[in-house]
Design an enzyme around this catalytic site. Structure first.
Site, PDB file in Angstrom:
ATOM      1  N   HIS A  11       5.814  -0.686  -2.778  1.00 14.38           N
ATOM      2  CA  HIS A  11       5.421   0.086  -3.963  1.00 14.38           C
ATOM      3  C   HIS A  11       5.522   1.588  -3.733  1.00 14.38           C
ATOM      4  CE1 HIS A  11       2.978  -3.661  -5.397  1.00 14.38           C
ATOM      5  NE2 HIS A  11       4.269  -3.775  -5.597  1.00 14.38           N
ATOM      6  N   ASN A  49       0.825  -1.206   0.000  1.00 15.30           N
ATOM      7  CA  ASN A  49       0.000   0.000   0.000  1.00 15.30           C
ATOM      8  C   ASN A  49       0.861   1.259   0.000  1.00 15.30           C
ATOM      9  OD1 ASN A  49      -2.044  -1.788   0.120  1.00 15.30           O
ATOM     10  ND2 ASN A  49      -2.517  -1.483   2.287  1.00 15.30           N
ATOM     11  N   GLY A 101      -5.425  -9.151   2.742  1.00 26.20           N
ATOM     12  CA  GLY A 101      -6.055  -8.205   1.819  1.00 26.20           C
ATOM     13  C   GLY A 101      -5.301  -7.917   0.538  1.00 26.20           C
ATOM     14  N   ASP A 159      -0.475   4.119   0.918  1.00 20.76           N
ATOM     15  CA  ASP A 159      -1.043   5.036   1.916  1.00 20.76           C
ATOM     16  C   ASP A 159      -0.176   5.018   3.180  1.00 20.76           C
ATOM     17  OD1 ASP A 159      -1.919   2.984   3.808  1.00 20.76           O
ATOM     18  OD2 ASP A 159      -3.546   2.516   2.420  1.00 20.76           O
ATOM     19  N   CYS A 177      17.521  21.060  -7.127  1.00 18.70           N
ATOM     20  CA  CYS A 177      17.983  21.365  -8.493  1.00 18.70           C
ATOM     21  C   CYS A 177      16.904  21.970  -9.377  1.00 18.70           C
ATOM     22  CB  CYS A 177      18.553  20.100  -9.141  1.00 18.70           C
ATOM     23  SG  CYS A 177      17.289  18.960  -9.730  1.00 18.70           S
TER      24      CYS A 177
HETATM   25  P1  OAD Z   1      -6.232  -5.515  -5.121  1.00 19.36           P
HETATM   26  O1  OAD Z   1      -7.236  -4.445  -5.321  1.00 19.36           O
HETATM   27  O2  OAD Z   1      -5.724  -6.234  -6.320  1.00 19.36           O
HETATM   28  O3  OAD Z   1      -6.809  -6.627  -4.131  1.00 19.36           O
HETATM   29  C1  OAD Z   1      -7.430  -6.285  -2.927  1.00 19.36           C
HETATM   30  C2  OAD Z   1      -7.708  -7.560  -2.166  1.00 19.36           C
HETATM   31  O4  OAD Z   1      -8.280  -7.196  -0.928  1.00 19.36           O
HETATM   32  C3  OAD Z   1      -8.705  -8.511  -2.846  1.00 19.36           C
HETATM   33  O5  OAD Z   1      -8.186  -9.827  -2.825  1.00 19.36           O
HETATM   34  C4  OAD Z   1      -9.955  -8.411  -1.961  1.00 19.36           C
HETATM   35  O6  OAD Z   1     -10.671  -9.645  -1.901  1.00 19.36           O
HETATM   36  C5  OAD Z   1      -9.349  -8.065  -0.624  1.00 19.36           C
HETATM   37  N1  OAD Z   1     -10.232  -7.321   0.284  1.00 19.36           N
HETATM   38  C6  OAD Z   1     -11.214  -6.445  -0.031  1.00 19.36           C
HETATM   39  N2  OAD Z   1     -11.776  -5.943   1.082  1.00 19.36           N
HETATM   40  C7  OAD Z   1     -11.118  -6.509   2.132  1.00 19.36           C
HETATM   41  C8  OAD Z   1     -11.224  -6.381   3.546  1.00 19.36           C
HETATM   42  N3  OAD Z   1     -12.115  -5.569   4.114  1.00 19.36           N
HETATM   43  N4  OAD Z   1     -10.394  -7.118   4.320  1.00 19.36           N
HETATM   44  C9  OAD Z   1      -9.470  -7.937   3.752  1.00 19.36           C
HETATM   45  N5  OAD Z   1      -9.327  -8.091   2.433  1.00 19.36           N
HETATM   46  C10 OAD Z   1     -10.138  -7.387   1.624  1.00 19.36           C
HETATM   47  O7  OAD Z   1      -5.039  -4.875  -4.278  1.00 19.36           O
HETATM   48  P2  OAD Z   1      -3.529  -5.399  -4.069  1.00 19.36           P
HETATM   49  O8  OAD Z   1      -3.463  -6.879  -4.065  1.00 19.36           O
HETATM   50  O9  OAD Z   1      -2.990  -4.666  -2.912  1.00 19.36           O
HETATM   51  O10 OAD Z   1       0.386  -1.613  -7.295  1.00 19.36           O
HETATM   52  O11 OAD Z   1      -2.867  -4.857  -5.401  1.00 19.36           O
HETATM   53  C11 OAD Z   1      -1.507  -5.041  -5.586  1.00 19.36           C
HETATM   54  C12 OAD Z   1      -0.939  -3.885  -6.358  1.00 19.36           C
HETATM   55  O12 OAD Z   1      -1.684  -3.713  -7.581  1.00 19.36           O
HETATM   56  C13 OAD Z   1      -1.078  -2.525  -5.674  1.00 19.36           C
HETATM   57  O13 OAD Z   1      -0.055  -2.272  -4.728  1.00 19.36           O
HETATM   58  C14 OAD Z   1      -0.966  -1.588  -6.832  1.00 19.36           C
HETATM   59  C15 OAD Z   1      -1.877  -2.295  -7.814  1.00 19.36           C
HETATM   60  O14 OAD Z   1      -1.644  -2.040  -9.151  1.00 19.36           O
HETATM   61  C16 OAD Z   1       1.013  -0.476  -7.586  1.00 19.36           C
HETATM   62  O15 OAD Z   1       0.487   0.612  -7.471  1.00 19.36           O
HETATM   63  C17 OAD Z   1       2.412  -0.685  -8.058  1.00 19.36           C
END
Ligand code: OAD
Length: 265
Positions: A134, A108, A206, A110, A169
């Site tokens: 990231h 994340n 998550g 954030d 710069c």
């Molecule tokens: P995703 O949006 O791909 O996946 C979010 C995951 O969180 C899913 O598997 C959901 O089922 C789960 N989820 C949703 N609500 C939840 C909750 N309340 N509690 C627990 N889990 C929950 O996000 P990421 O896997 O973080 O990269 O994505 C990976 C990367 O893809 C990000 O860091 C970003 C994006 O492109 C960059 O910006 C480089």
């Protein structure tokens, strides 16, 4: 993989595994912050459903239209600034504090893990900062000299001339996040890989588990003999290597899981 007979037995099993672990790597993704109100990327309402990554989150997009890219990151900063850490961030920060073998590695961008630690009353000497694989939307890097620093000023993206500039710069600043097609910071990745290899348990919270190399960290722990615990409402590609898969939301399940693990130590 286990077949828990119910959520509570899964939590008890996961808590026992965590209680017995000296070193734990907690890998978090967008779902960790979902209940704070930060949009995820791929689920319903996810950012990549309404925005095209190739227009906003690639080096080519920034070269083509830095104003548009800064406008989008400025908007994301304002969304995150309006959000508060949820019960999962706070419980996790308290649990990791004063345990040198416990580390948070997040995808994340954030700052809710850090603010969760503040909300939990964790003193900065008692916990390592989370590793941001990231990057962070509250940091910026100069496209000319490469200097990177915290950057929380409001972004005026009304024109090219008003975009943030390097204090050293004068070069154009860019958000210090990893875009599609870019590599992760090698030192950060190396540290995360070592933590994964040394961990007795990897707790994955998550994440959709589809973005590499972040998703491979759980497999590194598994291959080195550690256990993998997944917390996610959905099945993901990482579910197949999880010793315990807890289906539910982070803010609901994590505090109970960590309380149970604490009681079992
Ligand atoms: P995703 O949006 O791909 O996946 C979010 C995951 O969180 C899913 O598997 C959901 O089922 C789960 N989820 C949703 N609500 C939840 C909750 N309340 N509690 C627990 N889990 C929950 O996000 P990421 O896997 O973080 O990269 O994505 C990976 C990367 O893809 C990000 O860091 C970003 C994006 O492109 C960059 O910006 C480089």
């Amino acid at each position: 993989m286990s077949a828990p007979t119910g959520r509570s037995s899964g939590v008890a099993r996961a808590a026992a595994l965590l209680a017995g672990a000296e070193r734990v790597l907690v890998l978090t993704g967008a779902g960790m912050s979902a209940e704070s109100g930060v949009p995820t990327f791929r689920g319903a309402g996810g950012l990549w459903k309404s925005f095209r990554a190739e227009d906003l989150a690639t080096p080519a997009a920034f070269a083509r239209d830095p104003r548009l890219v800064w406008e989008w990151y400025g908007w994301r900063r304002s969304v995150v600034a309006e959000c508060e850490p949820n019960a999962a961030h706070i419980a996790l920060a308290g649990w990791c504090a004063s345990r040198p073998g416990f580390a948070i590695v997040t995808q994340n961008v954030d700052d809710l893990h850090e603010r969760g630690a503040d909300a939990a009353g964790v003193h900065e000497d008692d916990a390592d900062e989370p590793l941001h694989l990231h990057g962070s939307i509250f940091r910026a890097r100069c496209t000319a000299c490469g200097i990177e620093d915290e950057h929380r000023d409001e972004v005026d993206a009304s024109s090219l001339a008003s975009l943030p500039r390097c204090g050293s710069c004068g070069g154009l600043l860019r958000p210090a996040v990893v875009w599609f097609g870019e590599s992760l910071d090698p030192d950060t990745l190396e540290e995360a890989m070592s933590l994964a290899a040394e961990a007795d348990a990897c707790l994955v919270i998550g994440t959709s588990g589809v973005v590499q190399p972040a998703a491979s960290l759980a497999g590194v722990t598994r291959d080195a003999g550690g256990v993998v615990i997944e917390l996610n409402p959905e099945v993901t590609p990482l579910s197949s290597i999880a010793d315990v898969a807890l289906r539910g939301s982070a803010a609901e399940i994590l505090p109970a899981l960590l309380r149970a693990a604490e009681g079992g130590r």
